[in-house]
Design an enzyme around this catalytic site. Structure first.
Site, PDB file in Angstrom:
ATOM      1  N   ASP A 175     -15.976  -3.333  -4.286  1.00  0.00           N
ATOM      2  CA  ASP A 175     -15.774  -4.741  -3.634  1.00  0.00           C
ATOM      3  C   ASP A 175     -17.144  -5.184  -3.711  1.00  0.00           C
ATOM      4  O   ASP A 175     -18.321  -4.310  -3.751  1.00  0.00           O
ATOM      5  CB  ASP A 175     -15.600  -4.591  -2.179  1.00  0.00           C
ATOM      6  CG  ASP A 175     -15.103  -5.511  -1.496  1.00  0.00           C
ATOM      7  OD1 ASP A 175     -13.849  -6.027  -1.327  1.00  0.00           O
ATOM      8  OD2 ASP A 175     -15.822  -6.421  -1.019  1.00  0.00           O
ATOM      9  N   ARG A 210       0.936  -1.263  -0.023  1.00  0.00           N
ATOM     10  CA  ARG A 210      -0.032   0.053   0.055  1.00  0.00           C
ATOM     11  C   ARG A 210       0.793   1.476  -0.072  1.00  0.00           C
ATOM     12  O   ARG A 210       0.609   2.275  -0.656  1.00  0.00           O
ATOM     13  CB  ARG A 210      -0.714  -0.088   1.495  1.00  0.00           C
ATOM     14  CG  ARG A 210      -1.997  -1.088   1.217  1.00  0.00           C
ATOM     15  CD  ARG A 210      -3.160  -0.788   2.186  1.00  0.00           C
ATOM     16  NE  ARG A 210      -2.783  -1.425   3.483  1.00  0.00           N
ATOM     17  CZ  ARG A 210      -3.244  -2.826   4.006  1.00  0.00           C
ATOM     18  NH1 ARG A 210      -4.057  -3.062   3.306  1.00  0.00           N
ATOM     19  NH2 ARG A 210      -2.924  -3.035   5.150  1.00  0.00           N
ATOM     20  N   CYS A 243      -2.643 -14.182  -3.303  1.00  0.00           N
ATOM     21  CA  CYS A 243      -2.655 -14.546  -2.023  1.00  0.00           C
ATOM     22  C   CYS A 243      -2.700 -16.095  -1.847  1.00  0.00           C
ATOM     23  O   CYS A 243      -2.933 -16.572  -0.678  1.00  0.00           O
ATOM     24  CB  CYS A 243      -3.132 -13.776  -1.050  1.00  0.00           C
ATOM     25  SG  CYS A 243      -5.011 -13.862  -1.145  1.00  0.00           S
TER      26      CYS A 243
HETATM   27  N1  SAH Z   1      -6.950  -4.936  -1.117  1.00  0.00           N
HETATM   28  C1  SAH Z   1      -7.591  -5.088   0.248  1.00  0.00           C
HETATM   29  C2  SAH Z   1      -7.900  -6.671   0.770  1.00  0.00           C
HETATM   30  C3  SAH Z   1      -8.617  -7.463  -0.557  1.00  0.00           C
HETATM   31  S1  SAH Z   1      -9.507  -8.892  -0.077  1.00  0.00           S
HETATM   32  C4  SAH Z   1      -6.902  -4.276   1.382  1.00  0.00           C
HETATM   33  O1  SAH Z   1      -5.760  -3.942   1.213  1.00  0.00           O
HETATM   34  O2  SAH Z   1      -7.465  -4.341   2.574  1.00  0.00           O
HETATM   35  C5  SAH Z   1     -10.382  -9.498  -1.065  1.00  0.00           C
HETATM   36  C6  SAH Z   1     -11.764  -8.669  -1.104  1.00  0.00           C
HETATM   37  O3  SAH Z   1     -12.495  -9.108  -2.235  1.00  0.00           O
HETATM   38  C7  SAH Z   1     -12.814  -9.045   0.057  1.00  0.00           C
HETATM   39  O4  SAH Z   1     -13.154  -7.521   0.591  1.00  0.00           O
HETATM   40  C8  SAH Z   1     -13.947  -9.576  -0.756  1.00  0.00           C
HETATM   41  O5  SAH Z   1     -15.302  -8.904  -0.232  1.00  0.00           O
HETATM   42  C9  SAH Z   1     -13.748  -9.071  -2.188  1.00  0.00           C
HETATM   43  N2  SAH Z   1     -14.310  -9.885  -3.042  1.00  0.00           N
HETATM   44  C10 SAH Z   1     -14.246 -11.171  -3.465  1.00  0.00           C
HETATM   45  N3  SAH Z   1     -14.870 -11.818  -4.482  1.00  0.00           N
HETATM   46  C11 SAH Z   1     -15.139 -10.599  -5.252  1.00  0.00           C
HETATM   47  C12 SAH Z   1     -15.957 -10.180  -6.467  1.00  0.00           C
HETATM   48  N4  SAH Z   1     -16.001 -11.149  -7.308  1.00  0.00           N
HETATM   49  N5  SAH Z   1     -15.957  -8.886  -6.772  1.00  0.00           N
HETATM   50  C13 SAH Z   1     -15.501  -7.877  -5.781  1.00  0.00           C
HETATM   51  N6  SAH Z   1     -15.250  -8.019  -4.664  1.00  0.00           N
HETATM   52  C14 SAH Z   1     -15.090  -9.327  -4.567  1.00  0.00           C
END
Ligand code: SAH
Length: 390
Positions: free
Chosen positions: A247, A209, A334
């Site tokens: 999201d 980040r 991940c």
């Molecule tokens: N980048 C974030 C962490 C991402 S975790 C950070 O820095 O905090 C992954 C996220 O993807 C979760 O919030 C989950 O709700 C979302 N997610 C999972 N599948 C998805 C989809 N098909 N479209 C949109 N969001 C999705």
């Protein structure tokens, strides 16, 4: 103490300090219950170490101590493991700027079956095997002594050969009121350890980040899979022109909005509760200077690697296709089962299909508070590529 006896010739990986004993390597199972501490010995009964016994798992034993001489496992023994872990984190952070970090990273801190994440004065403990439940009291008292006055425990146990997962959560002692307010590199975030995903926040992306922030000034930034807006807040703080967060979780987006309000960045940010694949398909080409792709683990196990690879490829094709010429794509996986070479091949495939010139400016990984035990490569789960697309 009871003994788990290995088959002849199957001690090699333990001699190399790999902390997992798979069921196929075991000659004689100890007459022990789930979670008991056992000695691991060779076919000739030479001691190799101590571990937590998990008869219902493919990983029959998780080794927390490699030693040829018997030792006593006392409450102090566990306390010392936490002190060692804390000593590393003390060297990593200025706690007045970053008070949310991983204190204990399972095998990466020589303590399989447990993760401890810190959010200000709250410690969130994830218990992954029964053995850790038995010695949890020693862990809690060590955390109390370190000054973490509130402990929230999330227990996740796989039973009957990975068929079912039991989950429960509870406070040890007094509950802390939610949401918490934490700092990461001086950026403020709300975190809800009770209702949030994982332990409340994706701590492992902290340094990535920060890198994103360094490139975001005056840029149009698209943060897909934004969760509570981690990357978005860094972009806003760095002076991005506008940031879009996407999201599929309404709760995640609501927390993201709260975080944007906390930083008073409202005019420059918009969020969308939507599927990220759909959002990217509909996105206007050449509008975003920066696109972040940080999906959840698509490969939950070795069997789903092929499907996951297709998912990552489609996602990366969309990101590379839509970004402005000269723009940047920060792309991550991940999934523990997709290693960094495979991930790079997948992104290569996506770039080749889109037919744009793509360069890797930086290879990204997990931060120092998520250490990788060199004998346990499975612990290297987060990988990323910082791409420039011409
Ligand atoms: N980048 C974030 C962490 C991402 S975790 C950070 O820095 O905090 C992954 C996220 O993807 C979760 O919030 C989950 O709700 C979302 N997610 C999972 N599948 C998805 C989809 N098909 N479209 C949109 N969001 C999705």
């Amino acid at each position: 103490m009871k003994k788990l006896v290995l088959k002849s010739g199957r001690e090699r990986s333990l001699l190399n300090r790999h902390p997992w004993v798979f069921s196929g390597a075991v000659k004689d199972l100890p007459d022990s219950s789930n979670g008991e501490i056992v000695q691991i010995v060779t076919n000739h009964h030479d001691l190799l170490g101590y571990g937590f016994f998990s008869p219902n798992s493919q990983i029959t034993c998780r080794v927390f101590e490699f030693t040829n001489d018997p030792i006593e496992i006392t409450p102090d023994y566990w306390h010392q493991k936490l002190v060692n872990a804390q000593n590393l984190r003390r060297q990593l952070f200025n706690f007045s700027e970053t008070n949310c970090y991983r204190l204990l990273h399972a095998e990466g801190d020589f303590f399989p079956g447990i993760i401890v994440d810190i959010y200000a004065h709250v410690a969130v403990v994830q218990v992954l095997v029964k053995g850790v439940e038995h010695i949890a009291g020693s862990v809690f008292s060590a955390l109390n002594q370190m000054g973490f006055s509130h402990i929230y425990v999330k227990t996740k146990q796989t039973t009957q050969l990975l068929e079912s997962v039991e989950q429960s959560s509870r406070w040890i002692g007094e509950a802390a009121s939610m949401p918490l307010r934490v700092l990461e590199h001086g950026v403020q975030f709300y975190v809800d350890v009770e209702k949030g995903q994982k332990t409340g926040f994706f701590i492992d992306q902290r340094e990535n980040r920060k890198t994103l922030g360094e490139w975001s000034k005056n840029k149009n930034v698209l943060n897909t899979f934004s969760y509570s807006g981690g990357f978005s807040l860094y972009a806003l703080q760095a002076g991005a022109h506008l940031v879009h967060s996407v999201d599929s979780s309404k709760d995640a987006i609501a927390m993201g909005e709260a975080n944007v309000a906390l930083g008073a960045y409202k005019g420059k940010h918009e969020s969308f509760v939507m599927d990220c694949f759909e959002f990217l398909k509909q996105a206007e080409p050449n509008f975003y200077d920066i696109i972040i792709l940080d999906p959840p683990a698509f490969a939950k196990n070795a069997r789903s690697v092929d499907n996951a690879a297709r998912g990552y490829k489609n996602l990366n094709m969309l990101g590379i296709q839509k970004v402005k010429p000269g723009g940047l794509v920060f792309t991550y996986s991940c999934s523990q089962h997709i290693d960094k070479d495979l991930f790079r091949k997948i992104v290569f495939g996506a770039a080749a299909d889109v037919k744009r010139n793509v360069r890797i400016l930086k290879q990204l990984s997990q931060p120092e508070d998520h250490p990788i035990n060199i004998y346990h490569p499975e612990g290297e789960y987060l990988k990323g590529l910082f791409l420039m697309v011409d």
